[in-house]
Design an enzyme around this catalytic site. Structure first.
Site, short mmCIF file in Angstrom:
data_model
loop_
_atom_site.label_atom_id
_atom_site.label_comp_id
_atom_site.label_asym_id
_atom_site.label_seq_id
_atom_site.Cartn_x
_atom_site.Cartn_y
_atom_site.Cartn_z
CG ASN A 1 -1.48 1.69 1.69
OD1 ASN A 1 -2.45 1.97 0.57
ND2 ASN A 1 -1.27 1.65 2.57
CB SER B 1 -2.48 1.07 -9.21
OG SER B 1 -1.61 1.82 -10.10
CB SER B 2 -2.90 5.92 -8.09
OG SER B 2 -4.00 7.61 -8.51
CE1 TYR C 1 1.29 8.73 -6.26
CE2 TYR C 1 -0.05 9.24 -7.88
CZ TYR C 1 0.04 8.68 -5.67
OH TYR C 1 -1.62 8.25 -5.56
CE LYS D 1 0.86 4.59 -5.63
NZ LYS D 1 0.97 3.69 -4.97
#
Length: 253
Positions: free
Chosen positions: A91, A138-139, A152, A156
């Protein structure tokens, strides 16, 4: 519905706040014994005590997941304490926005490599489980270009690629691998609260993109993680589950 998680064993990184804490609490509520870690020892102790007071079977440890040897040692120790590992939830993110070399380096080590090292250290135990599940956080920034483009977003996206690859490689062993991609998630002490307080224009711009009129909660993302961790989800592997309240517009084929 019984999620068939009672008696399972999980390891979760970043378990003291936000999505990570909600995941620990969600798994524990389903009868899972959970070992979690976070960087700050005081936060770990507070979270561990609070969750144990609520009846959760949890073990907290202070670990810097950017330290590869520390991650590996923690996973091995947690597996010994728990008596095995069925569920891995990677996470933690460095949340490094901006294209400095330092951000690229920290994003690689924290976001991507902590996930890889966690999985590799847990693999002997996952291979012995009859319902092994690996989940990476992830995102939506990994599937579309937004203000977090750069280290970032790239890392991800790489987590999604890595875990979908694992899903295929490990299918014959009965080990599932998936990712969950949250949209904007608001909680006390979180990045969006900080942006709200210090960059209100960016916050308002981001809020306006949410068709639901609000950002998500950690618990909403944690539900997706707990569901994917469940043996009931035995046919779900190689999936990137987007939890964003219809924030993103790209079609996921």
């Amino acid at each position: 519905m019984d999620l068939q998680l009672t008696g399972r064993k999980a390891i979760v990184t970043g378990g003291t706040k936000g999505i990570g804490r909600a995941v620990v609490e969600g798994l524990a509520a389903e009868g899972v014994a959970v070992a979690f870690c976070a960087r700050t020892e005081a936060d770990v102790k507070e979270a561990e005590q609070a969750m144990r007071a609520d009846g959760a079977e949890v073990i907290g440890s202070a670990v810097d997941v950017g330290d590869g040897a520390a991650v590996t040692a923690w996973v091995r120790a947690a597996a010994e304490q728990l008596g095995g590992v069925d569920i891995v939830v990677a996470n933690v993110s460095a949340l490094a926005i901006g294209e400095s070399e330092e951000n690229w380096r920290s994003s690689f080590e924290v976001d991507l490599m902590h996930t890889v090292r966690m999985v590799e250290a847990a693999m002997p135990h996952l291979e012995r489980s009859d319902a092994a599940s690996i989940i990476g956080i992830s995102s939506v920034s990994g599937r579309e270009i937004d203000f977090a483009a750069g280290p970032y977003g790239v890392m991800k996206a790489s987590i999604v690629h890595y875990l979908q690859g694992l899903a295929h490689q490990l299918a014959a062993k009965g080990i599932r691998a998936n990712t969950v991609s949250p949209g904007n998630t608001y909680f006390d002490g979180g990045v969006w609260q900080n942006i709200e307080q210090n960059s209100p224009d960016l916050f308002n711009e981001a809020m306006a993109l949410n068709p639901t009129g609000r950002m998500g909660t950690p618990e909403e993302t944690a539900y997706a993680v707990v569901m994917l961790a469940s043996p009931r989800a035995s046919r779900i592997s190689g999936t990137n589950l987007v939890v964003d309240g219809a924030l993103t517009r790209g079609v996921q084929l």
